[in-house]
Design a protein around this motif. Structure first.
Motif, PDB file in Angstrom:
ATOM      1  N   PRO A 121       0.811  -1.226   0.000  1.00 22.88           N
ATOM      2  CA  PRO A 121       0.000   0.000   0.000  1.00 22.88           C
ATOM      3  C   PRO A 121       0.842   1.273   0.000  1.00 22.88           C
ATOM      4  N   LEU A 122       0.277   2.315  -0.606  1.00 23.99           N
ATOM      5  CA  LEU A 122       0.948   3.610  -0.640  1.00 23.99           C
ATOM      6  C   LEU A 122       0.862   4.311   0.710  1.00 23.99           C
ATOM      7  N   ASP A 123      -0.274   4.182   1.361  1.00 25.83           N
ATOM      8  CA  ASP A 123      -0.478   4.832   2.649  1.00 25.83           C
ATOM      9  C   ASP A 123       0.479   4.270   3.695  1.00 25.83           C
ATOM     10  N   GLU A 124       1.090   5.158   4.488  1.00 23.82           N
ATOM     11  CA  GLU A 124       2.095   4.728   5.464  1.00 23.82           C
ATOM     12  C   GLU A 124       1.514   3.770   6.502  1.00 23.82           C
ATOM     13  N   LYS A 125       0.330   4.064   6.990  1.00 24.68           N
ATOM     14  CA  LYS A 125      -0.295   3.211   8.007  1.00 24.68           C
ATOM     15  C   LYS A 125      -0.628   1.843   7.437  1.00 24.68           C
ATOM     16  N   GLU A 126      -1.160   1.828   6.221  1.00 25.52           N
ATOM     17  CA  GLU A 126      -1.502   0.556   5.584  1.00 25.52           C
ATOM     18  C   GLU A 126      -0.250  -0.247   5.248  1.00 25.52           C
ATOM     19  N   ALA A 127       0.824   0.444   4.852  1.00 23.68           N
ATOM     20  CA  ALA A 127       2.086  -0.239   4.570  1.00 23.68           C
ATOM     21  C   ALA A 127       2.655  -0.862   5.843  1.00 23.68           C
ATOM     22  N   ALA A 128       2.500  -0.170   6.980  1.00 25.82           N
ATOM     23  CA  ALA A 128       2.951  -0.713   8.261  1.00 25.82           C
ATOM     24  C   ALA A 128       2.155  -1.961   8.617  1.00 25.82           C
ATOM     25  N   GLN A 129       0.854  -1.927   8.370  1.00 26.11           N
ATOM     26  CA  GLN A 129       0.016  -3.101   8.628  1.00 26.11           C
ATOM     27  C   GLN A 129       0.436  -4.261   7.724  1.00 26.11           C
ATOM     28  N   TRP A 130       0.802  -3.952   6.479  1.00 24.94           N
ATOM     29  CA  TRP A 130       1.263  -4.980   5.544  1.00 24.94           C
ATOM     30  C   TRP A 130       2.521  -5.648   6.091  1.00 24.94           C
ATOM     31  N   LEU A 131       3.433  -4.845   6.652  1.00 21.93           N
ATOM     32  CA  LEU A 131       4.675  -5.392   7.206  1.00 21.93           C
ATOM     33  C   LEU A 131       4.391  -6.273   8.421  1.00 21.93           C
ATOM     34  N   HIS A 132       3.486  -5.846   9.284  1.00 23.62           N
ATOM     35  CA  HIS A 132       3.129  -6.672  10.447  1.00 23.62           C
ATOM     36  C   HIS A 132       2.539  -8.011   9.998  1.00 23.62           C
ATOM     37  N   LYS A 133       1.701  -7.972   8.967  1.00 24.80           N
ATOM     38  CA  LYS A 133       1.126  -9.209   8.440  1.00 24.80           C
ATOM     39  C   LYS A 133       2.218 -10.107   7.866  1.00 24.80           C
ATOM     40  N   LEU A 134       3.203  -9.494   7.205  1.00 21.44           N
ATOM     41  CA  LEU A 134       4.312 -10.264   6.655  1.00 21.44           C
ATOM     42  C   LEU A 134       5.066 -11.001   7.763  1.00 21.44           C
ATOM     43  N   TYR A 135       5.296 -10.325   8.874  1.00 24.17           N
ATOM     44  CA  TYR A 135       6.018 -10.959   9.975  1.00 24.17           C
ATOM     45  C   TYR A 135       5.192 -12.054  10.650  1.00 24.17           C
ATOM     46  N   GLN A 136       3.891 -11.922  10.619  1.00 23.49           N
ATOM     47  CA  GLN A 136       3.055 -13.011  11.117  1.00 23.49           C
ATOM     48  C   GLN A 136       3.191 -14.236  10.221  1.00 23.49           C
ATOM     49  N   GLU A 137       3.283 -14.000   8.913  1.00 22.09           N
ATOM     50  CA  GLU A 137       3.500 -15.104   7.973  1.00 22.09           C
ATOM     51  C   GLU A 137       4.884 -15.708   8.173  1.00 22.09           C
ATOM     52  N   LYS A 138       5.885 -14.863   8.424  1.00 24.46           N
ATOM     53  CA  LYS A 138       7.240 -15.365   8.673  1.00 24.46           C
ATOM     54  C   LYS A 138       7.251 -16.247   9.923  1.00 24.46           C
ATOM     55  N   ASP A 139       6.498 -15.859  10.929  1.00 26.49           N
ATOM     56  CA  ASP A 139       6.416 -16.662  12.149  1.00 26.49           C
ATOM     57  C   ASP A 139       5.806 -18.033  11.856  1.00 26.49           C
ATOM     58  N   ALA A 140       4.766 -18.050  10.999  1.00 26.53           N
ATOM     59  CA  ALA A 140       4.139 -19.321  10.618  1.00 26.53           C
ATOM     60  C   ALA A 140       5.112 -20.179   9.813  1.00 26.53           C
ATOM     61  N   LEU A 141       5.907 -19.560   8.948  1.00 26.93           N
ATOM     62  CA  LEU A 141       6.917 -20.295   8.188  1.00 26.93           C
ATOM     63  C   LEU A 141       7.942 -20.929   9.123  1.00 26.93           C
ATOM     64  N   GLN A 142       8.349 -20.172  10.132  1.00 22.10           N
ATOM     65  CA  GLN A 142       9.326 -20.693  11.088  1.00 22.10           C
ATOM     66  C   GLN A 142       8.748 -21.866  11.871  1.00 22.10           C
ATOM     67  N   GLU A 143       7.484 -21.759  12.244  1.00 19.41           N
ATOM     68  CA  GLU A 143       6.826 -22.853  12.972  1.00 19.41           C
ATOM     69  C   GLU A 143       6.777 -24.107  12.113  1.00 19.41           C
ATOM     70  N   MET A 144       6.459 -23.947  10.848  1.00 21.61           N
ATOM     71  CA  MET A 144       6.404 -25.084   9.935  1.00 21.61           C
ATOM     72  C   MET A 144       7.789 -25.704   9.753  1.00 21.61           C
ATOM     73  N   ASN A 198      10.244 -25.665  11.903  1.00 22.25           N
ATOM     74  CA  ASN A 198      10.594 -26.373  13.136  1.00 22.25           C
ATOM     75  C   ASN A 198       9.927 -27.736  13.217  1.00 22.25           C
ATOM     76  N   GLN A 199       8.742 -27.844  12.660  1.00 22.52           N
ATOM     77  CA  GLN A 199       7.997 -29.097  12.723  1.00 22.52           C
ATOM     78  C   GLN A 199       8.436 -30.096  11.650  1.00 22.52           C
ATOM     79  N   LYS A 200       8.703 -29.598  10.438  1.00 17.85           N
ATOM     80  CA  LYS A 200       8.978 -30.483   9.312  1.00 17.85           C
ATOM     81  C   LYS A 200      10.427 -30.468   8.842  1.00 17.85           C
ATOM     82  N   GLY A 201      11.181 -29.469   9.252  1.00 24.92           N
ATOM     83  CA  GLY A 201      12.580 -29.402   8.854  1.00 24.92           C
ATOM     84  C   GLY A 201      12.811 -28.827   7.473  1.00 24.92           C
TER      85      GLY A 201
END
Length: 213
Positions: free
Chosen positions: A101-124, A126-129
């Motif tokens: 997103p162009l909007d700064e607030k929306e771009a920040a929300q996009w980054l937070h969502k990305l890190y939530q996805e990164k956390d899920a990737l890390q969990e996967m 750890n479980q599957k290698g």
């Protein structure tokens, strides 16, 4: 985390991960109503949103990189100097810049969502290698070895010549002086490298997360 043709790199967490910094970071996340992250610190959004705004029209995409070392090893410069072998898996994802997103607030929300996805990737992982998606293993390139041997020969030849000259001189004083210098240099390098270890890192980030971005 941010990479492009200009080779621009941005580490959004801002500091190395420690349990104390993670605890403080998650306190901030809770105060802002953000989901807790298990394996990452709360990303600092200001630098990311500013970089994305400035790079629009210059770069095509953002590349998110998640790196894991196999066997839960923690690589160190000393380990590399000692010749220890480290193997790693890397997950790389491409996001066209126009999707952010162009909007700064929306771009920040996009980054937070990305890190939530990164956390899920890390969990996967750890479980599957392994990371999800297509697996790719780069082929070994003989040129890399030849290039290393060439420069090692060029740079180390004068050193070997110097060492040979010292021992060939037969002077006990010169030999002892040389060995003392080598020992002192080795000790100094080890001390300097030791400062880079994660557990000896600075306190930066312990309190900074409590400040508003």
């Amino acid at each position: 985390m941010l990479a492009c043709a200009l080779k621009f790199l941005l580490y959004c967490e801002g500091t190395r991960f420690t349990e104390k910094k993670h605890r403080v970071s998650m306190e901030v996340a809770a105060s802002k109503g953000l989901p807790a992250l298990k394996y990452h610190l709360l990303p600092r959004t200001k630098g990311f949103t500013t970089a994305v705004q400035c790079l629009r029209g210059t770069v095509a995409a953002v590349y998110d990189v998640t790196l894991n070392f196999r066997g839960n090893k923690n690589p160190s410069l000393l380990g590399i100097l000692y010749g220890k072998k480290y193997e790693a898996d890397m997950c790389v994802r491409r996001f066209p810049l126009e999707e952010i997103p162009l909007d700064e607030k929306e771009a920040a929300q996009w980054l937070h969502k990305l890190y939530q996805e990164k956390d899920a990737l890390q969990e996967m992982y750890n479980q599957k290698g392994v990371f999800p998606g297509e697996q790719f293993k780069p082929a070994r390139r003989p040129w890399t070895l030849l290039n290393f041997l060439f420069w090692a020969t060029v740079l180390l030849s004068p050193l070997f010549s110097c060492v040979f000259g010292v021992f060939a001189s037969g002077s006990p004083l010169l030999i002892l002086t040389f060995l003392g210098f080598v020992g002192a240099a080795s000790f100094g390098v080890r001390r300097l490298i030791g400062v880079t270890e994660i557990e000896k890192g600075s306190s930066y980030g312990n309190q900074e997360f409590k400040k508003k971005e």
